[in-house]
Design a protein around this motif. Structure first.
Motif, PDB file in Angstrom:
ATOM      1  N   ASP A 116      -5.821  -5.077   9.655  1.00  0.00           N
ATOM      2  CA  ASP A 116      -6.272  -5.931   8.557  1.00  0.00           C
ATOM      3  C   ASP A 116      -6.427  -5.072   7.307  1.00  0.00           C
ATOM      4  OD1 ASP A 116      -8.730  -4.539   8.809  1.00  0.00           O
ATOM      5  OD2 ASP A 116      -9.567  -6.106  10.080  1.00  0.00           O
ATOM      6  N   TRP A 117      -6.735  -5.732   6.190  1.00  0.00           N
ATOM      7  CA  TRP A 117      -6.877  -5.051   4.909  1.00  0.00           C
ATOM      8  C   TRP A 117      -7.948  -3.965   4.962  1.00  0.00           C
ATOM      9  CZ3 TRP A 117      -5.425  -3.176   0.618  1.00  0.00           C
ATOM     10  CH2 TRP A 117      -6.348  -2.812  -0.349  1.00  0.00           C
ATOM     11  N   ASP A 118      -9.058  -4.260   5.602  1.00  0.00           N
ATOM     12  CA  ASP A 118     -10.172  -3.318   5.637  1.00  0.00           C
ATOM     13  C   ASP A 118      -9.780  -1.985   6.274  1.00  0.00           C
ATOM     14  OD1 ASP A 118     -12.947  -2.915   4.956  1.00  0.00           O
ATOM     15  OD2 ASP A 118     -13.304  -2.831   7.125  1.00  0.00           O
ATOM     16  N   ALA A 119      -8.909  -2.024   7.267  1.00  0.00           N
ATOM     17  CA  ALA A 119      -8.501  -0.804   7.964  1.00  0.00           C
ATOM     18  C   ALA A 119      -7.586   0.090   7.127  1.00  0.00           C
ATOM     19  CB  ALA A 119      -7.812  -1.167   9.276  1.00  0.00           C
ATOM     20  N   ALA A 122      -3.107  -0.232  11.072  1.00  0.00           N
ATOM     21  CA  ALA A 122      -4.118  -1.119  10.488  1.00  0.00           C
ATOM     22  C   ALA A 122      -3.848  -2.553  10.927  1.00  0.00           C
ATOM     23  CB  ALA A 122      -4.085  -1.009   8.967  1.00  0.00           C
ATOM     24  N   ARG A 162      -7.721   0.043   3.517  1.00  0.00           N
ATOM     25  CA  ARG A 162      -8.178   0.024   2.131  1.00  0.00           C
ATOM     26  C   ARG A 162      -8.451   1.390   1.517  1.00  0.00           C
ATOM     27  NH1 ARG A 162     -13.531   0.771   1.731  1.00  0.00           N
ATOM     28  NH2 ARG A 162     -14.755   0.539   3.627  1.00  0.00           N
ATOM     29  N   LEU A 163      -8.624   2.426   2.315  1.00  0.00           N
ATOM     30  CA  LEU A 163      -8.920   3.754   1.772  1.00  0.00           C
ATOM     31  C   LEU A 163      -7.680   4.598   1.479  1.00  0.00           C
ATOM     32  CD1 LEU A 163     -12.017   4.737   3.904  1.00  0.00           C
ATOM     33  CD2 LEU A 163     -11.961   3.847   1.569  1.00  0.00           C
ATOM     34  N   GLN A 214       0.840  -1.199   0.000  1.00  0.00           N
ATOM     35  CA  GLN A 214       0.000   0.000   0.000  1.00  0.00           C
ATOM     36  C   GLN A 214       0.878   1.253   0.000  1.00  0.00           C
ATOM     37  OE1 GLN A 214      -3.720   0.094   0.078  1.00  0.00           O
ATOM     38  NE2 GLN A 214      -2.964  -1.757  -0.879  1.00  0.00           N
TER      39      GLN A 214
END
Length: 129
Positions: free
Chosen positions: A110-113, A108, A115-116, A68
Motif C-alpha cells: 500500500d501507499w504507506d509502505a 509495498a 511513502r518514505l 514513486q
C-alpha cells in the motif's frame, strides 16, 4: 551545489501528472525493462513495454510503484546520473530499515509502505544523508 540545479517541485509535479505510459517508457529507457519490472512487482518484464505502448494499463499498486520510482530516478539521475540512480535503488539504505529502495517499492502492499522512498531520495540529492 547539485540540488540547486534540480527543480524538485517540477519533478514531483511530473511524477503526479505524466501519463503512466510516458513514465513506463522513461524508466524502461533509464533503468531497463527488467529493473523497472522488478520495482513494479511484475513477473513478466515485457509488461513494462506494454504499459509504455498503451496496450495495457498498470493496476493501482503497480502505478503507485511506477510513479514513486519515476520521481526517485529523475531526482537522482538529474543530480548524479542514471548509473548512480540505479545503484542507489539497489543499495541498502539506513533510512529504510537497511532495505534497498527497489525492494521496498516492489514489496509495498500500500501507499504507506512506500511513502518514505521519495523523501529518502530527496535527502540523498540535497545532501541530508
Amino acid at each position: 551545489m547539485i540540488a540547486e540545479r534540480i527543480d524538485l517541485v517540477a519533478i514531483e509535479d511530473q511524477a503526479a501528472k505524466l501519463p503512466n505510459d510516458e513514465i513506463a517508457r522513461y524508466l524502461q529507457n533509464t533503468l531497463g525493462q527488467r529493473v523497472t519490472a522488478y520495482i513494479c512487482g511484475l513477473k513478466d518484464p515485457k509488461m513494462v513495454g506494454q504499459w509504455g505502448s498503451k496496450k495495457v494499463k498498470p493496476g493501482h499498486l503497480a502505478a503507485l510503484r511506477l510513479r514513486q520510482a519515476y520521481e526517485v530516478v529523475r531526482l537522482i539521475s538529474e543530480a548524479y546520473g542514471s548509473e548512480t540512480a540505479s545503484s542507489w535503488l539497489f543499495g541498502s539504505n539506513s533510512r529504510l530499515d537497511s532495505e534497498a529502495p527497489a525492494y521496498v517499492l516492489r514489496h509495498a502492499r500500500d501507499w504507506d509502505a512506500m511513502r518514505l522512498v521519495v523523501p529518502t531520495a530527496r535527502a540523498f540529492v540535497v545532501g541530508e544523508f
